[in-house]
Design an enzyme around this catalytic site. Structure first.
Site, PDB file in Angstrom:
ATOM      1  N   SER A  16      -9.188  14.395   6.993  1.00 41.86           N
ATOM      2  CA  SER A  16     -10.068  15.377   7.660  1.00 41.86           C
ATOM      3  C   SER A  16     -10.331  15.061   9.122  1.00 41.86           C
ATOM      4  O   SER A  16     -10.606  15.952   9.921  1.00 41.86           O
ATOM      5  CB  SER A  16     -11.406  15.466   6.909  1.00 41.86           C
ATOM      6  OG  SER A  16     -11.925  14.168   6.682  1.00 41.86           O
ATOM      7  N   ARG A  17     -10.259  13.772   9.480  1.00 47.70           N
ATOM      8  CA  ARG A  17     -10.620  13.365  10.850  1.00 47.70           C
ATOM      9  C   ARG A  17      -9.679  12.259  11.315  1.00 47.70           C
ATOM     10  O   ARG A  17      -8.953  11.664  10.533  1.00 47.70           O
ATOM     11  CB  ARG A  17     -12.069  12.843  10.890  1.00 47.70           C
ATOM     12  CG  ARG A  17     -13.101  13.909  10.606  1.00 47.70           C
ATOM     13  CD  ARG A  17     -14.524  13.384  10.702  1.00 47.70           C
ATOM     14  NE  ARG A  17     -14.880  12.459   9.642  1.00 47.70           N
ATOM     15  CZ  ARG A  17     -15.166  11.166   9.819  1.00 47.70           C
ATOM     16  NH1 ARG A  17     -15.154  10.643  11.016  1.00 47.70           N
ATOM     17  NH2 ARG A  17     -15.472  10.403   8.787  1.00 47.70           N
ATOM     18  N   ASN A  92      -4.760   6.283   3.924  1.00 45.19           N
ATOM     19  CA  ASN A  92      -5.392   6.151   5.231  1.00 45.19           C
ATOM     20  C   ASN A  92      -6.916   6.036   5.162  1.00 45.19           C
ATOM     21  O   ASN A  92      -7.521   5.462   6.075  1.00 45.19           O
ATOM     22  CB  ASN A  92      -4.990   7.375   6.083  1.00 45.19           C
ATOM     23  CG  ASN A  92      -5.871   7.548   7.283  1.00 45.19           C
ATOM     24  OD1 ASN A  92      -5.695   6.893   8.310  1.00 45.19           O
ATOM     25  ND2 ASN A  92      -6.869   8.434   7.182  1.00 45.19           N
ATOM     26  N   TYR A 157     -14.015  -6.045   6.410  1.00 44.73           N
ATOM     27  CA  TYR A 157     -12.921  -5.159   6.858  1.00 44.73           C
ATOM     28  C   TYR A 157     -11.602  -5.940   6.952  1.00 44.73           C
ATOM     29  O   TYR A 157     -10.560  -5.487   6.461  1.00 44.73           O
ATOM     30  CB  TYR A 157     -13.312  -4.575   8.211  1.00 44.73           C
ATOM     31  CG  TYR A 157     -12.362  -3.526   8.760  1.00 44.73           C
ATOM     32  CD1 TYR A 157     -12.327  -2.239   8.242  1.00 44.73           C
ATOM     33  CD2 TYR A 157     -11.527  -3.826   9.838  1.00 44.73           C
ATOM     34  CE1 TYR A 157     -11.463  -1.265   8.764  1.00 44.73           C
ATOM     35  CE2 TYR A 157     -10.669  -2.868  10.364  1.00 44.73           C
ATOM     36  CZ  TYR A 157     -10.637  -1.593   9.827  1.00 44.73           C
ATOM     37  OH  TYR A 157      -9.784  -0.654  10.356  1.00 44.73           O
ATOM     38  N   SER A 160     -10.236  -6.660   3.537  1.00 46.29           N
ATOM     39  CA  SER A 160      -9.649  -5.461   2.913  1.00 46.29           C
ATOM     40  C   SER A 160      -8.287  -5.156   3.529  1.00 46.29           C
ATOM     41  O   SER A 160      -7.337  -4.810   2.821  1.00 46.29           O
ATOM     42  CB  SER A 160     -10.583  -4.255   3.057  1.00 46.29           C
ATOM     43  OG  SER A 160     -10.630  -3.767   4.391  1.00 46.29           O
ATOM     44  N   LYS A 161      -8.174  -5.294   4.837  1.00 47.15           N
ATOM     45  CA  LYS A 161      -6.933  -4.925   5.516  1.00 47.15           C
ATOM     46  C   LYS A 161      -5.832  -5.972   5.291  1.00 47.15           C
ATOM     47  O   LYS A 161      -4.641  -5.632   5.254  1.00 47.15           O
ATOM     48  CB  LYS A 161      -7.191  -4.705   7.007  1.00 47.15           C
ATOM     49  CG  LYS A 161      -8.124  -3.508   7.294  1.00 47.15           C
ATOM     50  CD  LYS A 161      -7.545  -2.209   6.769  1.00 47.15           C
ATOM     51  CE  LYS A 161      -8.351  -0.977   7.141  1.00 47.15           C
ATOM     52  NZ  LYS A 161      -7.778   0.267   6.634  1.00 47.15           N
TER      53      LYS A 161
HETATM   54  P1  NAP Z   1     -12.407   7.904  10.950  1.00 52.30           P
HETATM   55  O1  NAP Z   1     -12.207   8.683  12.208  1.00 52.30           O
HETATM   56  O2  NAP Z   1     -13.751   7.365  10.631  1.00 52.30           O
HETATM   57  O3  NAP Z   1     -11.887   8.808   9.715  1.00 52.30           O
HETATM   58  C1  NAP Z   1     -11.927   8.261   8.425  1.00 52.30           C
HETATM   59  C2  NAP Z   1     -11.316   9.242   7.436  1.00 52.30           C
HETATM   60  O4  NAP Z   1     -11.370   8.617   6.143  1.00 52.30           O
HETATM   61  C3  NAP Z   1     -12.080  10.540   7.328  1.00 52.30           C
HETATM   62  O5  NAP Z   1     -11.182  11.603   7.091  1.00 52.30           O
HETATM   63  C4  NAP Z   1     -12.974  10.302   6.121  1.00 52.30           C
HETATM   64  O6  NAP Z   1     -13.334  11.480   5.402  1.00 52.30           O
HETATM   65  C5  NAP Z   1     -12.066   9.477   5.248  1.00 52.30           C
HETATM   66  N1  NAP Z   1     -12.797   8.684   4.272  1.00 52.30           N
HETATM   67  C6  NAP Z   1     -13.718   7.709   4.489  1.00 52.30           C
HETATM   68  N2  NAP Z   1     -14.186   7.248   3.313  1.00 52.30           N
HETATM   69  C7  NAP Z   1     -13.549   7.949   2.345  1.00 52.30           C
HETATM   70  C8  NAP Z   1     -13.603   7.948   0.929  1.00 52.30           C
HETATM   71  N3  NAP Z   1     -14.407   7.124   0.256  1.00 52.30           N
HETATM   72  N4  NAP Z   1     -12.817   8.809   0.262  1.00 52.30           N
HETATM   73  C9  NAP Z   1     -11.989   9.665   0.913  1.00 52.30           C
HETATM   74  N5  NAP Z   1     -11.902   9.720   2.250  1.00 52.30           N
HETATM   75  C10 NAP Z   1     -12.680   8.874   2.957  1.00 52.30           C
HETATM   76  O7  NAP Z   1     -11.425   6.651  10.914  1.00 52.30           O
HETATM   77  P2  NAP Z   1     -10.017   6.417  11.663  1.00 52.30           P
HETATM   78  O8  NAP Z   1     -10.264   5.650  12.881  1.00 52.30           O
HETATM   79  O9  NAP Z   1      -9.240   7.667  11.698  1.00 52.30           O
HETATM   80  O10 NAP Z   1      -9.342   5.391  10.623  1.00 52.30           O
HETATM   81  C11 NAP Z   1      -8.368   5.801   9.659  1.00 52.30           C
HETATM   82  C12 NAP Z   1      -7.739   4.563   9.046  1.00 52.30           C
HETATM   83  O11 NAP Z   1      -7.126   3.783  10.082  1.00 52.30           O
HETATM   84  C13 NAP Z   1      -8.749   3.625   8.361  1.00 52.30           C
HETATM   85  O12 NAP Z   1      -8.161   3.062   7.223  1.00 52.30           O
HETATM   86  C14 NAP Z   1      -8.997   2.572   9.418  1.00 52.30           C
HETATM   87  O13 NAP Z   1      -9.425   1.367   8.851  1.00 52.30           O
HETATM   88  C15 NAP Z   1      -7.630   2.464  10.031  1.00 52.30           C
HETATM   89  N6  NAP Z   1      -7.632   1.878  11.372  1.00 52.30           N
HETATM   90  C16 NAP Z   1      -8.283   2.486  12.403  1.00 52.30           C
HETATM   91  C17 NAP Z   1      -8.267   1.898  13.653  1.00 52.30           C
HETATM   92  C18 NAP Z   1      -8.945   2.511  14.848  1.00 52.30           C
HETATM   93  O14 NAP Z   1      -8.960   1.857  15.909  1.00 52.30           O
HETATM   94  N7  NAP Z   1      -9.496   3.711  14.757  1.00 52.30           N
HETATM   95  C19 NAP Z   1      -7.592   0.700  13.841  1.00 52.30           C
HETATM   96  C20 NAP Z   1      -6.936   0.098  12.772  1.00 52.30           C
HETATM   97  C21 NAP Z   1      -6.964   0.704  11.541  1.00 52.30           C
HETATM   98  P3  NAP Z   1     -14.703  12.300   5.747  1.00 52.30           P
HETATM   99  O15 NAP Z   1     -14.381  13.038   7.039  1.00 52.30           O
HETATM  100  O16 NAP Z   1     -14.898  13.201   4.603  1.00 52.30           O
HETATM  101  O17 NAP Z   1     -15.765  11.268   5.937  1.00 52.30           O
END
Ligand code: NAP
Length: 249
Positions: A16-17, A92, A157, A160-161
């Protein structure tokens, strides 16, 4: 051979985001039909669904808490029933609940481990039989450079990762004989809602530690996902691809 996902069906958890949204849209750009799940953001998820459909692809937006195994099975069964098969899963969905270990509550630990790591087990396990029947598939698990390097204030975190990397390599060893590939993408610092909560000073520090000298875009993570989803990566399994501007090299 050109890079195409035409004829493939994909599922992106947490689509979604942020990074998941960018992945879902880019998979559709390359010709895939795409289902996304979300936890709370129903309106944002419906928007992603409409955008995928506007590209001429089939789409689904399904509410599914990633920690729930039964719901993972339902989601995968719905896709297989309606679209005949599931070729790609991008695990994701993820959260952060940062704290120093001395201050970290049991709840903060459990929430992050369950959402980020158990969710990967849920969808990877539930997809195994349908993918075996389909004689192949690609599982792409979104980890983080923090799972490789560790990070003060993020022990839950990071655990988990890092767990995702060990899980993915084990899964790849178990299921490669069935032509199911499993790989990890480890993003560095990517601009999304998740990183938006960091303060300016921390952000500047992260940029200084990144050889390419800038934050990444969600779209740049999506590029790597398209590659791992496609037949262009047919001989790659158990791999960890960093998309981090060189941060963890
Ligand atoms: P984000 O903007 O906070 O988006 C998180 C997404 O995960 C949203 O679509 C959210 O849905 C969904 N989500 C969270 N909890 C959930 C659950 N229990 N069940 C189903 N969906 C759930 O995060 P992001 O930055 O895009 O991160 C996405 C992935 O990349 C994560 O695994 C994060 O750890 C990883 N990552 C991110 C970064 C970074 O710098 N941003 C770096 C390394 C790794 P809702 O909208 O419904 O809440």
């Amino acid at each position: 051979m050109s890079l195409t996902l035409e004829g493939k069906t994909c599922l992106v958890t947490g689509g979604s985001r942020g990074i998941g949204r960018a992945i879902a849209l880019k998979l559709a750009d390359f010709g895939a039909d795409v289902a996304i799940t979300y936890a709370r953001s129903a309106d944002a998820a419906e928007e992603v669904k409409s955008e995928i459909e506007a590209k001429g692809r089939k789409a689904k937006a399904l509410q599914a808490d990633a920690v729930n195994y039964e719901r993972a099975e339902e989601v995968i069964n719905e896709i297989v029933n309606d679209w005949e098969k599931l070729d790609v899963i991008v695990n994701n969905a993820g959260i952060t609940k940062d704290n120093l270990i001395l201050r970290m509550s049991e709840e903060q630990w459990d929430d992050v481990i369950t959402t980020n790591l158990k969710s990967i087990f849920n969808y990877s396990k539930a997809a195994a039989k349908p993918m075996m029947r389909n004689r192949g598939g690609s599982i792409i698990n979104i980890s983080s450079v923090v799972g490789i390097t560790g990070n003060a204030g993020q022990s839950n975190y990071a655990a988990s990762k890092a767990g995702i990397i060990g899980f993915t390599k084990s899964y790849a060893k178990e299921l490669s004989s069935r032509n199911i590939r499993a790989n990890v993408i480890a993003p560095g610092y990517i601009l999304t809602d998740m990183t938006g909560e960091l303060d300016e000073k921390v952000l500047e520090g992260i940029k200084a530690e990144t050889p390419l000298g800038r934050a990444g875009e969600a779209d740049e993570v999506a590029d790597a996902v398209v590659f791992l989803s496609s037949d262009m990566s047919s001989y790659i399994t158990g791999e960890v691809i960093r998309v981090d501007g060189g941060m963890a090299m």
